[in-house]
Design an enzyme around this catalytic site. Structure first.
Site, PDB file in Angstrom:
ATOM      1  CG  HIS A   1       4.840  -7.567   6.388  1.00  0.00           C
ATOM      2  ND1 HIS A   1       4.082  -7.124   7.442  1.00  0.00           N
ATOM      3  CD2 HIS A   1       4.199  -7.121   5.292  1.00  0.00           C
ATOM      4  CE1 HIS A   1       3.033  -6.461   6.986  1.00  0.00           C
ATOM      5  NE2 HIS A   1       3.084  -6.436   5.688  1.00  0.00           N
TER       6      HIS A   1
ATOM      7  CB  THR B   1      -9.203  -2.577   2.999  1.00  0.00           C
ATOM      8  OG1 THR B   1      -8.827  -3.870   3.445  1.00  0.00           O
ATOM      9  CG2 THR B   1     -10.691  -2.488   2.893  1.00  0.00           C
ATOM     10  N   GLY B   2      -8.254  -4.220   0.224  1.00  0.00           N
ATOM     11  CA  GLY B   2      -8.648  -5.139  -0.839  1.00  0.00           C
ATOM     12  C   GLY B   2      -8.312  -4.669  -2.237  1.00  0.00           C
TER      13      GLY B   2
ATOM     14  CG  HIS C   1       4.137  -7.343   0.576  1.00  0.00           C
ATOM     15  ND1 HIS C   1       2.874  -7.890   0.612  1.00  0.00           N
ATOM     16  CD2 HIS C   1       4.167  -6.426   1.570  1.00  0.00           C
ATOM     17  CE1 HIS C   1       2.180  -7.325   1.588  1.00  0.00           C
ATOM     18  NE2 HIS C   1       2.950  -6.428   2.178  1.00  0.00           N
TER      19      HIS C   1
ATOM     20  CG  HIS D   1       3.833  -1.825   3.474  1.00  0.00           C
ATOM     21  ND1 HIS D   1       4.931  -2.587   3.794  1.00  0.00           N
ATOM     22  CD2 HIS D   1       2.752  -2.601   3.678  1.00  0.00           C
ATOM     23  CE1 HIS D   1       4.509  -3.784   4.191  1.00  0.00           C
ATOM     24  NE2 HIS D   1       3.197  -3.817   4.120  1.00  0.00           N
TER      25      HIS D   1
ATOM     26  CG  ASN E   1      -0.317  -0.577   2.425  1.00  0.00           C
ATOM     27  OD1 ASN E   1       0.493   0.078   3.067  1.00  0.00           O
ATOM     28  ND2 ASN E   1      -0.646  -1.818   2.754  1.00  0.00           N
TER      29      ASN E   1
ATOM     30  CB  SER F   1      -5.537  -3.835   7.149  1.00  0.00           C
ATOM     31  OG  SER F   1      -4.445  -4.425   6.456  1.00  0.00           O
ATOM     32  CD  GLU F   2       0.103  -3.296   7.251  1.00  0.00           C
ATOM     33  OE1 GLU F   2       0.204  -2.743   8.367  1.00  0.00           O
ATOM     34  OE2 GLU F   2       0.559  -4.427   7.014  1.00  0.00           O
TER      35      GLU F   2
END
Length: 188
Positions: A152, A41-42, A92, A90, A27, A70-71
């Site tokens: 993460h 979210t999603g 991954h 952020h 995100n 959610s972050e």
């Protein structure tokens, strides 16, 4: 506001295109005054649209009809602790995640990493979206422009979204170089 959302969409899609994150993962946010614009979210990075960007206040109040990632606590915590930061990324990325399982900090393997990142610690695992993760990252980011989250991903910051994004690319680059060196040494 529309321009900010379009930039968030652009860099979200670019992150996916460059292999820095997969479908739902990651995100990105931008702060503008007392407002924060962040992926909903999603939302799927490669398919993100301006309508999938949530708007919240710096206090965490949702003011758009869609829920933020959610972050969102992580992003807000960073903005509260770093007044010079206007963007948080952020993601991954696979090499950085791999590095996080073996090292306590990323080695600065290039002159660019030394110049723009200085030091990138690996933070111990905390559950995604948790208050503990948000607190851990916002505290660590007081001293660094990039951190790796064990198993993460990464968090990078900048005065602009472009700056934060390219720091994320740089973290993944040094992580890939670390991995290549790791493989050569093991096979050596």
């Amino acid at each position: 506001m529309r321009n900010i959302k379009l930039k968030l969409v652009y860099y979200s899609k670019l992150a996916h295109k460059k292999g820095l994150t997969g479908s739902f993962g990651g995100n990105i946010s931008v702060r503008m005054g007392k407002y924060v614009f962040i992926k909903a979210t999603g939302g799927i990075m490669e398919e993100l649209t301006p309508e999938q960007i949530a708007t919240i206040t710096i206090n965490g109040d949702v003011i758009s009809p869609i829920r933020p990632s959610s972050e969102y606590r992580l992003h807000i915590g960073v903005y509260r602790n770093r007044h010079d930061v206007n963007a948080v990324v952020h993601l991954h990325p696979p090499y950085a995640i791999t590095l996080s399982m073996f090292e306590k900090e990323a080695p600065m393997l290039t002159p660019e990493a030394e110049l723009y990142l200085r030091k990138v610690p690996v933070l111990p695992f905390r559950p995604a979206g948790s208050v503990e993760l948000a607190e851990q990252v916002s505290e660590a980011i007081k001293n660094y422009d990039a951190v790796i989250l064990e198993r993460h991903g990464i968090v990078t910051v900048g005065r602009s979204l472009r700056e934060a994004f390219y720091k994320a690319e740089l973290v993944e680059e040094i992580s890939r170089l670390w991995y290549q060196r790791f493989i050569v040494e093991r096979e050596g």
